[in-house]
Design a protein around this motif. Sequence first.
Motif, mmCIF file in Angstrom:
data_model
loop_
_atom_site.group_PDB
_atom_site.id
_atom_site.type_symbol
_atom_site.label_atom_id
_atom_site.label_comp_id
_atom_site.label_asym_id
_atom_site.label_seq_id
_atom_site.Cartn_x
_atom_site.Cartn_y
_atom_site.Cartn_z
ATOM 1 N N VAL A 95 0.937 -1.214 0.075
ATOM 2 C CA VAL A 95 -0.068 -0.071 0.024
ATOM 3 C C VAL A 95 0.852 1.220 0.263
ATOM 4 O O VAL A 95 1.699 1.391 0.879
ATOM 5 N N LEU A 96 0.931 2.159 -1.006
ATOM 6 C CA LEU A 96 1.230 3.274 -0.996
ATOM 7 C C LEU A 96 0.511 4.352 -0.617
ATOM 8 O O LEU A 96 -0.473 4.731 -1.183
ATOM 9 N N ASP A 97 0.652 4.929 0.544
ATOM 10 C CA ASP A 97 -0.018 5.827 0.933
ATOM 11 C C ASP A 97 0.528 7.277 0.785
ATOM 12 O O ASP A 97 1.482 7.754 0.747
ATOM 13 N N GLU A 98 -0.393 8.318 0.170
ATOM 14 C CA GLU A 98 -0.242 9.561 -0.202
ATOM 15 C C GLU A 98 0.951 9.577 -1.311
ATOM 16 O O GLU A 98 1.880 10.419 -1.315
ATOM 17 N N SER A 99 0.963 8.401 -2.054
ATOM 18 C CA SER A 99 1.900 8.390 -3.133
ATOM 19 C C SER A 99 2.098 9.559 -4.010
ATOM 20 O O SER A 99 3.224 9.704 -4.487
ATOM 21 N N GLY A 100 1.053 10.387 -4.413
ATOM 22 C CA GLY A 100 1.225 11.542 -4.916
ATOM 23 C C GLY A 100 2.503 12.427 -4.579
ATOM 24 O O GLY A 100 2.820 13.180 -5.252
ATOM 25 N N SER A 101 2.686 12.170 -3.247
ATOM 26 C CA SER A 101 3.547 13.219 -2.681
ATOM 27 C C SER A 101 5.123 12.659 -2.945
ATOM 28 O O SER A 101 6.161 13.253 -2.539
ATOM 29 N N PHE A 102 5.322 11.433 -3.362
ATOM 30 C CA PHE A 102 6.575 10.651 -3.665
ATOM 31 C C PHE A 102 7.212 11.571 -4.582
ATOM 32 O O PHE A 102 8.460 11.170 -4.778
ATOM 33 N N ARG A 103 6.606 11.938 -5.591
ATOM 34 C CA ARG A 103 7.125 12.691 -6.787
ATOM 35 C C ARG A 103 8.301 11.862 -7.629
ATOM 36 O O ARG A 103 8.164 11.104 -8.276
ATOM 37 N N PRO A 104 9.483 12.183 -7.052
ATOM 38 C CA PRO A 104 10.750 11.833 -7.813
ATOM 39 C C PRO A 104 10.956 10.266 -7.808
ATOM 40 O O PRO A 104 11.511 9.556 -8.544
ATOM 41 N N HIS A 105 10.578 9.663 -6.681
ATOM 42 C CA HIS A 105 10.990 8.381 -6.278
ATOM 43 C C HIS A 105 9.639 7.405 -6.790
ATOM 44 O O HIS A 105 9.886 6.097 -7.039
ATOM 45 N N LEU A 106 8.433 7.948 -7.270
ATOM 46 C CA LEU A 106 7.294 7.039 -7.486
ATOM 47 C C LEU A 106 7.601 6.189 -8.817
ATOM 48 O O LEU A 106 7.468 4.658 -8.376
ATOM 49 N N SER A 107 8.158 6.580 -9.719
ATOM 50 C CA SER A 107 8.299 5.658 -10.962
ATOM 51 C C SER A 107 9.327 4.653 -10.544
ATOM 52 O O SER A 107 9.080 3.311 -10.987
#
Length: 185
Positions: A95-107
């Motif tokens: 589960v990725l919580d608030e993953s929109g805030s991960f920006r540079p790391h998400l991909s």
Amino acid sequence: SRRAGKTYACCAYLNEICLSIAGCNTAYIALTRSTAKQILWPELERFNRRFGLGMDFHLSELIVMFPNGSKLILTGANEETQIEKLRGSPFALVVLDESGSFRPHLSALIEEVLEPAMLDYQGTIAAIGTQPMRILWLFMAEGLLLGLLGTAVGTALSLAVIWALNRIKLTFAFGMVDKLVLAAT
């Protein structure tokens, strides 16, 4: 939206997977390790008390062990070292919580670490608190790139087969005609 019960739903989903798949790994990833602890740890403790799940809490490691050997890891995605700790382990659910805030790391987190980790269990990556268009864009871009790669490989193989067939001058008989030469185009 805020206070819509996402944390409760995440906790229930993680518990359900851990209890139904013995010995599996799951993870809850927030922006930081301390945020993961602050958000999910109290909810996990409430679930354990309320439903008598028999969880074993390891606070210093932010790991919860279940009686059937399943493990839930709480971590953050703000540091590469935290992401690297997930590499190589199979996961049934992340589960990725608030993953929109991960920006540079998400991909990198999804493509390089989590997608391969999902294969053993045919697991699920649940991204919550993320703008749907961002997730849609990630999966569309991946699908497009895989489609383009598949097309390029298929075209190259087809051209190689045509070249080989023309090179060996394959002959065959058809009806009353002998020694027809196959000319692939």
